[in-house]
Design a protein around this motif. Structure first.
Motif, PDB file in Angstrom:
ATOM      1  N   PRO A  25      -6.556   3.358  -5.430  1.00 15.79           N
ATOM      2  CA  PRO A  25      -6.880   2.737  -6.718  1.00 15.79           C
ATOM      3  C   PRO A  25      -5.805   1.740  -7.138  1.00 15.79           C
ATOM      4  O   PRO A  25      -4.614   1.939  -6.874  1.00 15.79           O
ATOM      5  N   VAL A  26      -6.239   0.663  -7.796  1.00 16.44           N
ATOM      6  CA  VAL A  26      -5.337  -0.373  -8.284  1.00 16.44           C
ATOM      7  C   VAL A  26      -5.549  -0.530  -9.772  1.00 16.44           C
ATOM      8  O   VAL A  26      -6.668  -0.780 -10.230  1.00 16.44           O
ATOM      9  N   ASP A  27      -4.474  -0.354 -10.554  1.00 20.25           N
ATOM     10  CA  ASP A  27      -4.507  -0.527 -12.008  1.00 20.25           C
ATOM     11  C   ASP A  27      -4.414  -2.016 -12.313  1.00 20.25           C
ATOM     12  O   ASP A  27      -3.357  -2.629 -12.165  1.00 20.25           O
ATOM     13  N   LEU A  28      -5.523  -2.605 -12.757  1.00 15.65           N
ATOM     14  CA  LEU A  28      -5.559  -4.051 -12.963  1.00 15.65           C
ATOM     15  C   LEU A  28      -4.667  -4.504 -14.107  1.00 15.65           C
ATOM     16  O   LEU A  28      -4.270  -5.673 -14.161  1.00 15.65           O
ATOM     17  N   ALA A  29      -4.347  -3.594 -15.038  1.00 23.34           N
ATOM     18  CA  ALA A  29      -3.484  -3.969 -16.150  1.00 23.34           C
ATOM     19  C   ALA A  29      -2.056  -4.227 -15.694  1.00 23.34           C
ATOM     20  O   ALA A  29      -1.322  -4.998 -16.321  1.00 23.34           O
ATOM     21  N   ARG A  30      -1.670  -3.622 -14.547  1.00 22.19           N
ATOM     22  CA  ARG A  30      -0.274  -3.730 -14.111  1.00 22.19           C
ATOM     23  C   ARG A  30      -0.110  -4.370 -12.738  1.00 22.19           C
ATOM     24  O   ARG A  30       0.992  -4.823 -12.393  1.00 22.19           O
ATOM     25  N   GLU A  31      -1.179  -4.408 -11.934  1.00 25.49           N
ATOM     26  CA  GLU A  31      -1.032  -4.806 -10.540  1.00 25.49           C
ATOM     27  C   GLU A  31      -1.987  -5.950 -10.178  1.00 25.49           C
ATOM     28  O   GLU A  31      -3.097  -6.030 -10.712  1.00 25.49           O
ATOM     29  N   SER A  32      -1.534  -6.802  -9.287  1.00 22.58           N
ATOM     30  CA  SER A  32      -2.418  -7.787  -8.660  1.00 22.58           C
ATOM     31  C   SER A  32      -2.464  -7.575  -7.153  1.00 22.58           C
ATOM     32  O   SER A  32      -3.078  -8.351  -6.430  1.00 22.58           O
ATOM     33  N   ALA A  33      -1.793  -6.509  -6.685  1.00 26.68           N
ATOM     34  CA  ALA A  33      -1.803  -6.111  -5.283  1.00 26.68           C
ATOM     35  C   ALA A  33      -1.835  -4.594  -5.219  1.00 26.68           C
ATOM     36  O   ALA A  33      -1.492  -3.906  -6.186  1.00 26.68           O
ATOM     37  N   CYS A  34      -2.275  -4.052  -4.102  1.00 24.84           N
ATOM     38  CA  CYS A  34      -2.364  -2.603  -3.946  1.00 24.84           C
ATOM     39  C   CYS A  34      -0.960  -1.987  -3.938  1.00 24.84           C
ATOM     40  O   CYS A  34      -0.102  -2.416  -3.159  1.00 24.84           O
ATOM     41  N   PRO A  35      -0.678  -0.985  -4.798  1.00 28.94           N
ATOM     42  CA  PRO A  35       0.658  -0.374  -4.795  1.00 28.94           C
ATOM     43  C   PRO A  35       0.927   0.465  -3.554  1.00 28.94           C
ATOM     44  O   PRO A  35       2.073   0.788  -3.258  1.00 28.94           O
ATOM     45  N   HIS A  36      -0.138   0.807  -2.819  1.00 27.96           N
ATOM     46  CA  HIS A  36       0.039   1.661  -1.634  1.00 27.96           C
ATOM     47  C   HIS A  36       0.323   0.843  -0.380  1.00 27.96           C
ATOM     48  O   HIS A  36       1.324   1.071   0.312  1.00 27.96           O
ATOM     49  N   CYS A  37      -0.558  -0.149  -0.081  1.00 25.12           N
ATOM     50  CA  CYS A  37      -0.395  -0.916   1.167  1.00 25.12           C
ATOM     51  C   CYS A  37       0.064  -2.352   0.918  1.00 25.12           C
ATOM     52  O   CYS A  37       0.304  -3.098   1.869  1.00 25.12           O
ATOM     53  N   ARG A  38       0.171  -2.751  -0.349  1.00 24.49           N
ATOM     54  CA  ARG A  38       0.651  -4.072  -0.779  1.00 24.49           C
ATOM     55  C   ARG A  38      -0.296  -5.214  -0.401  1.00 24.49           C
ATOM     56  O   ARG A  38       0.066  -6.389  -0.512  1.00 24.49           O
ATOM     57  N   ALA A  39      -1.525  -4.911  -0.003  1.00 26.11           N
ATOM     58  CA  ALA A  39      -2.499  -5.981   0.246  1.00 26.11           C
ATOM     59  C   ALA A  39      -2.866  -6.637  -1.081  1.00 26.11           C
ATOM     60  O   ALA A  39      -3.119  -5.936  -2.076  1.00 26.11           O
ATOM     61  N   PRO A  40      -2.897  -7.962  -1.158  1.00 26.08           N
ATOM     62  CA  PRO A  40      -3.279  -8.615  -2.410  1.00 26.08           C
ATOM     63  C   PRO A  40      -4.744  -8.375  -2.710  1.00 26.08           C
ATOM     64  O   PRO A  40      -5.579  -8.274  -1.804  1.00 26.08           O
ATOM     65  N   LEU A  41      -5.068  -8.238  -4.011  1.00 27.44           N
ATOM     66  CA  LEU A  41      -6.466  -8.153  -4.386  1.00 27.44           C
ATOM     67  C   LEU A  41      -7.162  -9.435  -3.954  1.00 27.44           C
ATOM     68  O   LEU A  41      -6.696 -10.537  -4.237  1.00 27.44           O
ATOM     69  N   SER A  42      -8.263  -9.291  -3.244  1.00 30.73           N
ATOM     70  CA  SER A  42      -8.913 -10.435  -2.616  1.00 30.73           C
ATOM     71  C   SER A  42     -10.403 -10.406  -2.894  1.00 30.73           C
ATOM     72  O   SER A  42     -10.964  -9.407  -3.349  1.00 30.73           O
ATOM     73  N   MET A  43     -11.033 -11.534  -2.594  1.00 27.91           N
ATOM     74  CA  MET A  43     -12.479 -11.647  -2.736  1.00 27.91           C
ATOM     75  C   MET A  43     -13.016 -12.429  -1.540  1.00 27.91           C
ATOM     76  O   MET A  43     -12.265 -13.116  -0.840  1.00 27.91           O
ATOM     77  N   LEU A  44     -14.317 -12.280  -1.318  1.00 31.97           N
ATOM     78  CA  LEU A  44     -14.944 -13.127  -0.306  1.00 31.97           C
ATOM     79  C   LEU A  44     -14.866 -14.578  -0.749  1.00 31.97           C
ATOM     80  O   LEU A  44     -15.024 -14.890  -1.926  1.00 31.97           O
ATOM     81  N   ASP A  45     -14.622 -15.455   0.191  1.00 32.35           N
ATOM     82  CA  ASP A  45     -14.472 -16.877  -0.086  1.00 32.35           C
ATOM     83  C   ASP A  45     -15.824 -17.572   0.107  1.00 32.35           C
ATOM     84  O   ASP A  45     -16.324 -17.650   1.233  1.00 32.35           O
ATOM     85  N   PRO A  46     -16.436 -18.091  -0.975  1.00 28.35           N
ATOM     86  CA  PRO A  46     -17.749 -18.747  -0.828  1.00 28.35           C
ATOM     87  C   PRO A  46     -17.720 -19.903   0.156  1.00 28.35           C
ATOM     88  O   PRO A  46     -18.687 -20.129   0.886  1.00 28.35           O
ATOM     89  N   ASP A  47     -16.621 -20.665   0.197  1.00 32.35           N
ATOM     90  CA  ASP A  47     -16.543 -21.795   1.122  1.00 32.35           C
ATOM     91  C   ASP A  47     -16.584 -21.326   2.574  1.00 32.35           C
ATOM     92  O   ASP A  47     -17.205 -21.965   3.433  1.00 32.35           O
ATOM     93  N   GLN A  48     -15.904 -20.200   2.856  1.00 32.03           N
ATOM     94  CA  GLN A  48     -15.900 -19.688   4.223  1.00 32.03           C
ATOM     95  C   GLN A  48     -17.265 -19.120   4.601  1.00 32.03           C
ATOM     96  O   GLN A  48     -17.703 -19.243   5.754  1.00 32.03           O
ATOM     97  N   VAL A  49     -17.937 -18.475   3.635  1.00 34.57           N
ATOM     98  CA  VAL A  49     -19.278 -17.988   3.917  1.00 34.57           C
ATOM     99  C   VAL A  49     -20.202 -19.159   4.219  1.00 34.57           C
ATOM    100  O   VAL A  49     -20.992 -19.138   5.158  1.00 34.57           O
ATOM    101  N   GLN A  50     -20.087 -20.213   3.421  1.00 32.78           N
ATOM    102  CA  GLN A  50     -20.899 -21.405   3.651  1.00 32.78           C
ATOM    103  C   GLN A  50     -20.597 -22.020   5.027  1.00 32.78           C
ATOM    104  O   GLN A  50     -21.501 -22.454   5.743  1.00 32.78           O
ATOM    105  N   ALA A  51     -19.319 -22.044   5.407  1.00 33.49           N
ATOM    106  CA  ALA A  51     -18.942 -22.591   6.709  1.00 33.49           C
ATOM    107  C   ALA A  51     -19.530 -21.754   7.842  1.00 33.49           C
ATOM    108  O   ALA A  51     -19.977 -22.293   8.863  1.00 33.49           O
TER     109      ALA A  51
END
Length: 251
Positions: free
Chosen positions: A152-178
């Motif tokens: 779990p990631v607390d959005l009020a305090r974190e922008s990356a996972c506190p456990h594995c440090r992966a940044p919060l990410s999303m699918l990239d529409p441009d890459q899907v289109q490509a």
């Protein structure tokens, strides 16, 4: 003459349960069988299977991941072993163009293990959330689960996972289109994905944009026991387009 017995399924290195084998199209008219654990969110690739997948197979994999999204749970065992030779897997960081991604490789070169998230990273399908997207997400939910490890990631305090440090990410529409454009160019005569979807999606970019604007709402409406992440919401949006393609825009 009796048929040879089917090979026993591989055991997942994360939870020791049987992995699901799914067949996908590969380049040059071949197919590859991938071993998936939807609970741990892991894919086992024998040798070069990852780079052999066609663009259509990657899009088909989106639908497969979405069908089993409710099974996701945090990765169990930190000590992962090769499902073939049982040797300890070695954590590895690699680069695809400018994108770093991680996986675990077998020291005997039997293959490699990757999370669904890092597979999408390797294919350049994900990007870190922008500050604007992160602020929008916070309006819908106080926490999300990391798409890399399930923590779990607390959005009020974190922008990356506190456990594995992966940044919060999303699918990239441009890459899907490509990827869709690649599919249209390279696989015009293939049947992996409904060809009408490719034409319609390429002609109607607005449908893709609408799907991605709906991602925060997907997380807000989801009741999946805390196993729903930002990338998974994007996968759901794409899976719905695959199953219900938009109408072709008028010329």
């Amino acid at each position: 003459m009796s048929e040879p017995a089917a090979a026993a399924p591989l055991s997942c290195p994360g939870c020791d349960q049987a992995m699901l084998t799914a067949r996908f199209d590969a380049h040059y008219g071949r197919t590859v069988d991938l071993d998936l654990c939807h609970g741990c969110g892991l894919i086992w690739f024998d040798q070069q299977e990852s780079i052999a997948l066609t663009p259509g197979a990657v899009l088909k994999l989106f639908s497969t991941l979405d069908e089993h999204r409710e099974q996701r749970h945090p990765l169990g065992s930190p000590a992962l072993r090769c499902p073939r030779c049982r040797r300890p897997l070695a954590a590895t960081v690699d680069r695809q163009r400018a994108t770093l991604f991680s996986y675990w490789r077998c020291p005997a070169d039997e293959g490699r293990l990757t999370t669904f998230f890092d597979f999408l990273r390797e294919k350049n399908f994900v990007r870190p959330l922008s500050p604007e997207r992160l602020a929008e997400l916070r309006r819908y939910t106080p926490t999300v689960n990391c798409s890399a490890c399930g923590a779990p990631v607390d959005l009020a305090r974190e922008s990356a996972c506190p456990h594995c440090r992966a940044p919060l990410s999303m699918l990239d529409p441009d890459q899907v289109q490509a990827a869709v454009r690649d599919l249209q160019r390279a696989e015009q005569h293939r049947t992996t994905v409904d060809p009408r979807f490719v034409v319609r999606l390429a002609a109607d970019r607005a449908a893709l944009e609408r799907a991605f604007r709906a991602v925060p709402g997907e997380i807000h409406r989801a009741d999946l026991g805390g196993a729903f992440g930002v990338v998974e919401a994007g996968v759901t949006a794409i899976a719905r387009l695959l199953s219900d393609p938009p109408e072709l825009s008028a010329p």
